[in-house]
Design an enzyme around this catalytic site. Sequence first.
Site, PDB file in Angstrom:
ATOM      1  N   SER A 114       1.538  21.394  86.016  1.00 49.89           N
ATOM      2  CA  SER A 114       2.728  21.299  86.860  1.00 49.89           C
ATOM      3  C   SER A 114       3.504  22.608  86.887  1.00 49.89           C
ATOM      4  O   SER A 114       3.992  23.040  87.927  1.00 49.89           O
ATOM      5  CB  SER A 114       3.676  20.215  86.350  1.00 49.89           C
ATOM      6  OG  SER A 114       3.173  18.963  86.694  1.00 49.89           O
ATOM      7  N   LYS A 163       7.060   7.672  81.879  1.00 52.41           N
ATOM      8  CA  LYS A 163       7.455   7.380  83.259  1.00 52.41           C
ATOM      9  C   LYS A 163       8.287   6.090  83.371  1.00 52.41           C
ATOM     10  O   LYS A 163       9.125   5.966  84.267  1.00 52.41           O
ATOM     11  CB  LYS A 163       6.221   7.294  84.158  1.00 52.41           C
ATOM     12  CG  LYS A 163       5.586   8.645  84.432  1.00 52.41           C
ATOM     13  CD  LYS A 163       4.467   8.536  85.443  1.00 52.41           C
ATOM     14  CE  LYS A 163       3.836   9.900  85.692  1.00 52.41           C
ATOM     15  NZ  LYS A 163       2.812   9.863  86.743  1.00 52.41           N
ATOM     16  N   GLY A 211      -3.676   0.578  85.507  1.00 51.39           N
ATOM     17  CA  GLY A 211      -2.813   1.227  84.527  1.00 51.39           C
ATOM     18  C   GLY A 211      -1.601   1.819  85.238  1.00 51.39           C
ATOM     19  O   GLY A 211      -1.199   1.333  86.307  1.00 51.39           O
ATOM     20  N   GLY A 224      -8.488  14.313  93.545  1.00 58.24           N
ATOM     21  CA  GLY A 224      -7.048  14.109  93.414  1.00 58.24           C
ATOM     22  C   GLY A 224      -6.191  15.368  93.420  1.00 58.24           C
ATOM     23  O   GLY A 224      -4.979  15.289  93.210  1.00 58.24           O
TER      24      GLY A 224
HETATM   25  P1  ATR Z   1      -2.786   6.047  83.846  1.00 62.55           P
HETATM   26  O1  ATR Z   1      -1.308   6.131  83.631  1.00 62.55           O
HETATM   27  O2  ATR Z   1      -3.453   7.387  84.008  1.00 62.55           O
HETATM   28  O3  ATR Z   1      -3.177   5.077  84.917  1.00 62.55           O
HETATM   29  P2  ATR Z   1      -3.345   4.118  81.816  1.00 62.55           P
HETATM   30  O4  ATR Z   1      -2.086   3.431  82.119  1.00 62.55           O
HETATM   31  O5  ATR Z   1      -3.759   4.271  80.388  1.00 62.55           O
HETATM   32  O6  ATR Z   1      -3.387   5.564  82.447  1.00 62.55           O
HETATM   33  O7  ATR Z   1      -4.537   3.373  82.621  1.00 62.55           O
HETATM   34  C1  ATR Z   1      -5.841   3.774  82.525  1.00 62.55           C
HETATM   35  C2  ATR Z   1      -6.696   2.913  83.452  1.00 62.55           C
HETATM   36  O8  ATR Z   1      -8.059   3.266  83.219  1.00 62.55           O
HETATM   37  C3  ATR Z   1      -6.620   1.416  83.176  1.00 62.55           C
HETATM   38  O9  ATR Z   1      -6.872   0.708  84.364  1.00 62.55           O
HETATM   39  C4  ATR Z   1      -7.740   1.231  82.170  1.00 62.55           C
HETATM   40  O10 ATR Z   1      -8.264  -0.073  82.097  1.00 62.55           O
HETATM   41  P3  ATR Z   1      -7.582  -1.167  81.103  1.00 62.55           P
HETATM   42  O11 ATR Z   1      -6.301  -1.562  81.750  1.00 62.55           O
HETATM   43  O12 ATR Z   1      -8.570  -2.248  81.063  1.00 62.55           O
HETATM   44  O13 ATR Z   1      -7.384  -0.448  79.796  1.00 62.55           O
HETATM   45  C5  ATR Z   1      -8.770   2.143  82.749  1.00 62.55           C
HETATM   46  N1  ATR Z   1      -9.751   2.572  81.746  1.00 62.55           N
HETATM   47  C6  ATR Z   1      -9.567   3.498  80.788  1.00 62.55           C
HETATM   48  N2  ATR Z   1     -10.703   3.656  80.057  1.00 62.55           N
HETATM   49  C7  ATR Z   1     -11.611   2.797  80.594  1.00 62.55           C
HETATM   50  C8  ATR Z   1     -12.991   2.501  80.315  1.00 62.55           C
HETATM   51  N3  ATR Z   1     -13.655   3.123  79.341  1.00 62.55           N
HETATM   52  N4  ATR Z   1     -13.609   1.571  81.086  1.00 62.55           N
HETATM   53  C9  ATR Z   1     -12.950   0.942  82.075  1.00 62.55           C
HETATM   54  N5  ATR Z   1     -11.662   1.183  82.407  1.00 62.55           N
HETATM   55  C10 ATR Z   1     -10.997   2.096  81.663  1.00 62.55           C
END
Ligand code: ATR
Length: 277
Positions: free
Chosen positions: A17, A65, A127, A243
């Site tokens: 950023s 956030k 997430g 992105g």
């Molecule tokens: P962000 O703020 O970047 O969205 P986050 O809130 O930690 O980060 O969310 C990460 C997202 O990636 C979530 O949807 C998470 O799934 P879960 O809600 O089931 O945890 C998903 N995610 C992260 N690692 C994953 C993995 N190995 N397989 C599938 N989904 C994953």
Amino acid sequence: MKHLYGLIGHPLGHSISGEIHRRLYEYYQMDAEYRYFDLEEEEIGSRMNDFRQNFSGLNVTIPYKKKILSYLDDVRDDGALFGAVNTVVLKQGKAIGYNTDGMGFMKLLKQNRISVQGKRICILGAGGAGSALAPKIAGSGAEEIVILNRSLHKADEVAERIRRSVSCTVRTDFPDLAGKYLKYCDVLVNTTSVGMSPRSEELSLEAAEQLRSETAVVDIIYNPRKTKLLQIAEQNGCTAINGLGMLLYQAFYAFELWTGLMPPEALEQQLEHELVF
Ligand code: ATR
């Protein structure tokens, strides 16, 4: 007078950023500085006084956030819709929260001539990013949204929130069952962190091979610039978008909230090529 801006989060190691905002100050020949604040949660409250007195704006990133909300005087627009803030305007001792991620995402779609109006959209992840983008897409006229998340209850919570405010069909399911939705999906958006550097070998959608060429695929990951999902999407003839544009435009919208100036698209394109991470 020099204007001070900052980014708060924890940890901040990977953020670019500062680089983006410094380039904007240079472009507009502004006397401004963008500082990083890698803060523990307990420190935010005591720092806010200094920010209110001496700073013009803040960006807020993971994991604050949502937590920042309790330190603000007001939360507006998408900040209120998402219940999460990535930009704070500091003016006359007041701290007002906004969220520019959804606008950055919609601008990326527009720039690539992708419309969600009347379309069927699949969103991977529920997430922080997914729970913000899903209501934004629903509110932009999508006909149907399917939220696919490993933890299904999180997808269900987001879906419930959308159903309360927008008349858009919302479904939820496990990512393993994506195949049936890919048969008709117009736009697929990955909001999970799967495939992000350094784990760029991982694939966020097991059924990616089933992507049809008519589906536009957007991965909000920008590092690597071409995730495994985007590589497969391209092989299948899909429009495949990373992105980086969203990252730049959310920063441009934050800059606009702080200064009233919206940087030109040409600068976005220039930064896409020049940013190193
Ligand atoms: P962000 O703020 O970047 O969205 P986050 O809130 O930690 O980060 O969310 C990460 C997202 O990636 C979530 O949807 C998470 O799934 P879960 O809600 O089931 O945890 C998903 N995610 C992260 N690692 C994953 C993995 N190995 N397989 C599938 N989904 C994953």
